[in-house]
Design a protein around this motif. Structure first.
Motif, PDB file in Angstrom:
ATOM      1  N   TYR A   1       0.962  -0.995   0.111  1.00 21.34           N
ATOM      2  CA  TYR A   1      -0.154  -0.616  -0.073  1.00 21.34           C
ATOM      3  C   TYR A   1       1.117   1.042  -0.260  1.00 21.34           C
ATOM      4  CZ  TYR A   1       0.602   0.183   5.321  1.00 21.34           C
ATOM      5  OH  TYR A   1       1.197  -0.131   5.999  1.00 21.34           O
ATOM      6  N   ASP A   2      -0.018   2.537  -0.459  1.00 19.03           N
ATOM      7  CA  ASP A   2       1.160   3.422   0.154  1.00 19.03           C
ATOM      8  C   ASP A   2       2.417   3.682  -0.918  1.00 19.03           C
ATOM      9  OD1 ASP A   2      -1.133   4.953   1.231  1.00 19.03           O
ATOM     10  OD2 ASP A   2      -0.015   5.127   3.329  1.00 19.03           O
TER      11      ASP A   2
ATOM     12  N   ASP B   1       4.433   4.994  -3.865  1.00 18.64           N
ATOM     13  CA  ASP B   1       4.935   6.335  -3.855  1.00 18.64           C
ATOM     14  C   ASP B   1       5.278   6.541  -4.937  1.00 18.64           C
ATOM     15  OD1 ASP B   1       6.236   9.239  -4.219  1.00 18.64           O
ATOM     16  OD2 ASP B   1       6.022   9.208  -2.442  1.00 18.64           O
TER      17      ASP B   1
END
Length: 173
Positions: A83-84, A86
């Motif tokens: 998840y997340d 970047d």
């Protein structure tokens, strides 16, 4: 290059990660309903069906969640996710992981994390982990694979109130 956060499968000799689906709820809840899984976790009540439902909904919406299967028995072990992501900073988080108690202390968590790290390090330079500040089992487990504690932060898990977590990091090199 952008990673597929939910590839068709990731596999080792004894583990299979396949994308989580709505039909996996009851199977996972049968494992997650054990209060001991959550006793050190920031959400100690995730063993309750309504709390687990929130966790499961967040997992499905993340589009990065996997069901963990023991390939030697074809039994479900638990759940994890990416998840997340970047892409600018080439980072991602791995977490929301739980495995059934019968798999604790047998190297499955290390195998799981190695499998996920080997895959995702094709796309990122650093991986982070949020671990509850009182989740000593998970802290020890992540340190065993080389992660370093780098910070403390209030983390708001999907649909839950923020809780203090330690931030751990593993770099590609």
């Amino acid at each position: 290059m952008t990673p597929n956060l939910q590839p068709i499968h990731l596999k080792t000799e004894n583990l299979l990660l396949r994308p989580l689906t709505q039909t996996d709820f009851e199977t996972l809840y049968n494992i997650a309903s054990d209060p001991m899984l959550w006793e050190q976790h920031p959400n100690k009540y995730r063993y309750k069906k309504e709390e687990f439902q929130n966790y499961f909904e967040g997992a499905i919406l993340s589009q990065g969640a996997f069901i963990i299967i023991d390939t030697t028995t074809n039994q479900t072990m638990g759940c994890t996710r990416f998840y997340d992501h970047d892409p600018t900073n080439k980072t991602i988080l791995i977490g929301y992981t739980f495995i059934g108690r019968k798999y604790w202390g047998k190297g499955y968590n290390q195998s799981l994390k190695k499998l996920m790290l080997d895959y995702i390090f094709q796309y990122v330079s650093s991986v982070y982990f949020h671990i509850g500040n009182q989740n000593y089992r998970s802290q020890k487990a992540i340190e065993k694979i080389g992660a370093k504690k780098i910070a403390e932060q209030q983390v708001e898990y999907y649909g839950e109130t923020p809780k203090m977590n330690y931030i751990y990091q593993i770099n590609k090199n």
